[in-house]
Design a protein around this motif. Sequence first.
Motif, PDB file in Angstrom:
ATOM      1  N   ASN A 170       0.866  -1.136  -0.102  1.00  0.00           N
ATOM      2  CA  ASN A 170      -0.029   0.096   0.151  1.00  0.00           C
ATOM      3  C   ASN A 170       0.942   1.278  -0.081  1.00  0.00           C
ATOM      4  N   GLY A 171       2.079   1.014  -0.101  1.00  0.00           N
ATOM      5  CA  GLY A 171       3.146   2.296  -0.271  1.00  0.00           C
ATOM      6  C   GLY A 171       3.475   2.901   0.911  1.00  0.00           C
ATOM      7  N   ASP A 172       4.263   3.740   0.683  1.00  0.00           N
ATOM      8  CA  ASP A 172       5.035   4.546   1.861  1.00  0.00           C
ATOM      9  C   ASP A 172       4.435   4.999   3.085  1.00  0.00           C
ATOM     10  N   TYR A 173       3.152   5.393   2.977  1.00  0.00           N
ATOM     11  CA  TYR A 173       2.421   6.082   3.956  1.00  0.00           C
ATOM     12  C   TYR A 173       2.048   5.120   5.046  1.00  0.00           C
ATOM     13  N   THR A 174       2.292   3.855   4.709  1.00  0.00           N
ATOM     14  CA  THR A 174       2.034   2.710   5.809  1.00  0.00           C
ATOM     15  C   THR A 174       3.349   2.341   6.654  1.00  0.00           C
ATOM     16  N   THR A 175       4.536   3.003   6.221  1.00  0.00           N
ATOM     17  CA  THR A 175       5.791   2.598   6.935  1.00  0.00           C
ATOM     18  C   THR A 175       5.797   2.794   8.322  1.00  0.00           C
ATOM     19  N   PRO A 176       5.002   3.639   8.908  1.00  0.00           N
ATOM     20  CA  PRO A 176       4.652   3.872  10.608  1.00  0.00           C
ATOM     21  C   PRO A 176       4.192   2.508  11.169  1.00  0.00           C
ATOM     22  N   GLN A 177       3.250   2.043  10.355  1.00  0.00           N
ATOM     23  CA  GLN A 177       2.289   0.743  10.795  1.00  0.00           C
ATOM     24  C   GLN A 177       3.255  -0.224  10.800  1.00  0.00           C
ATOM     25  N   ARG A 178       3.917  -0.535   9.580  1.00  0.00           N
ATOM     26  CA  ARG A 178       4.749  -1.713   9.693  1.00  0.00           C
ATOM     27  C   ARG A 178       6.098  -1.726  10.486  1.00  0.00           C
ATOM     28  N   LEU A 179       6.639  -0.560  10.708  1.00  0.00           N
ATOM     29  CA  LEU A 179       7.567  -0.294  11.753  1.00  0.00           C
ATOM     30  C   LEU A 179       7.221  -0.675  12.968  1.00  0.00           C
ATOM     31  N   GLU A 180       6.044   0.036  13.313  1.00  0.00           N
ATOM     32  CA  GLU A 180       5.532  -0.437  14.706  1.00  0.00           C
ATOM     33  C   GLU A 180       5.351  -2.165  15.101  1.00  0.00           C
ATOM     34  N   MET A 181       4.661  -2.684  14.087  1.00  0.00           N
ATOM     35  CA  MET A 181       4.366  -4.033  14.143  1.00  0.00           C
ATOM     36  C   MET A 181       5.631  -4.602  14.306  1.00  0.00           C
ATOM     37  N   ILE A 182       6.670  -4.614  13.429  1.00  0.00           N
ATOM     38  CA  ILE A 182       7.980  -5.262  13.317  1.00  0.00           C
ATOM     39  C   ILE A 182       8.743  -5.037  14.615  1.00  0.00           C
ATOM     40  N   LYS A 183       8.782  -3.820  15.150  1.00  0.00           N
ATOM     41  CA  LYS A 183       9.272  -3.504  16.414  1.00  0.00           C
ATOM     42  C   LYS A 183       8.749  -4.114  17.424  1.00  0.00           C
ATOM     43  N   GLN A 184       7.205  -4.307  17.493  1.00  0.00           N
ATOM     44  CA  GLN A 184       6.784  -5.146  18.467  1.00  0.00           C
ATOM     45  C   GLN A 184       7.010  -6.711  18.446  1.00  0.00           C
ATOM     46  N   HIS A 185       7.187  -7.291  16.999  1.00  0.00           N
ATOM     47  CA  HIS A 185       7.692  -8.520  17.012  1.00  0.00           C
ATOM     48  C   HIS A 185       9.187  -8.882  17.599  1.00  0.00           C
TER      49      HIS A 185
END
Lengths: 123, 123
Positions: free
Chosen positions: A74-89
């Motif tokens: 879905n493009g670059d504007y989802t970077t914060p969500q992805r970052l948060e998810m993967i940091k939690q992981h």
Amino acid sequence: MNYTIGQIAKMKDLSISQLRYYDNQGLLPFLKRTEKGDRVFNEDALNFLELIICLKNTGMPIKEIKQFVDWSMNGDYTTPQRLEMIKQHEITVLQLIQETEENLKRIQKKIARLEHEMNKSSN
Amino acid sequence: MNYTIGQIAKMKDLSISQLRYYDNQGLLPFLKRTEKGDRVFNEDALNFLELIICLKNTGMPIKEIKQFVDWSMNGDYTTPQRLEMIKQHEITVLQLIQETEENLKRIQKKIARLEHEMNKSSN
DNA sequence: ATACAACCTAAACCTAAGTTGAGGTCAAGT
DNA sequence: ACTTGACCTCAACTTAGGTTTAGGTTGTAT
């Protein structure tokens, strides 16, 4: 370089049906097809797949991986969500490693006790 | 000290139905019952349970744990089998930790890339 | 006495993560 | 021509590891 599903299955030690299952679950939306309909993995696809395997092998459920993949498409504007998810992981994985190391210690203690017991009964 | 199933469930952060399920699968043959029929965990039972939880949490399937438990109930002459099984499991767990650490590195690289991407797009 | 909480069983149900099977397409080798 | 091998789909099936439900008992507090 392009690969077929069978080649990827061997390389990554997965079954072909497992790869098709992941594709059906929406984990491999970047896959191309030949005119015939066969799946084609290129270098980028292989790289993305490796990340997915990594998440799966550290215990992330497929539904959650799908969310990550959906964001990725879905493009670059989802970077914060992805970052948060993967940091939690990352935190989850760190905890997992720590707990596994504690369990390993317990297993090793049990080994020591069983070895002691074997020596006793051999007299 | 004796404990009820509910107390154990809280202590070990398992559900009551999970403990009953393990019992039904033959993982808790050392459990006593009250005259009423309620399960009773004493210190030994708790200790054995902790080993079982440890094996389970490091990925040993319940059927394999049952084999271990069956041997344990069968007396000292099964010590070699139990030792062999648990030594093999130690190797598995060591490999698991190593692989998980490698996966962790990949996750951390991904985090770094996502953070880099966020900085770029914030200009 | 009655209600409540904590226990019990047996059987049905559920979810995740695949696997299997039937039936089909296509390209290459013999 | 025809067989073989590698791919395809869709639907049904499987397995592990539980959870849920229905119906029942018992001990304690009101």
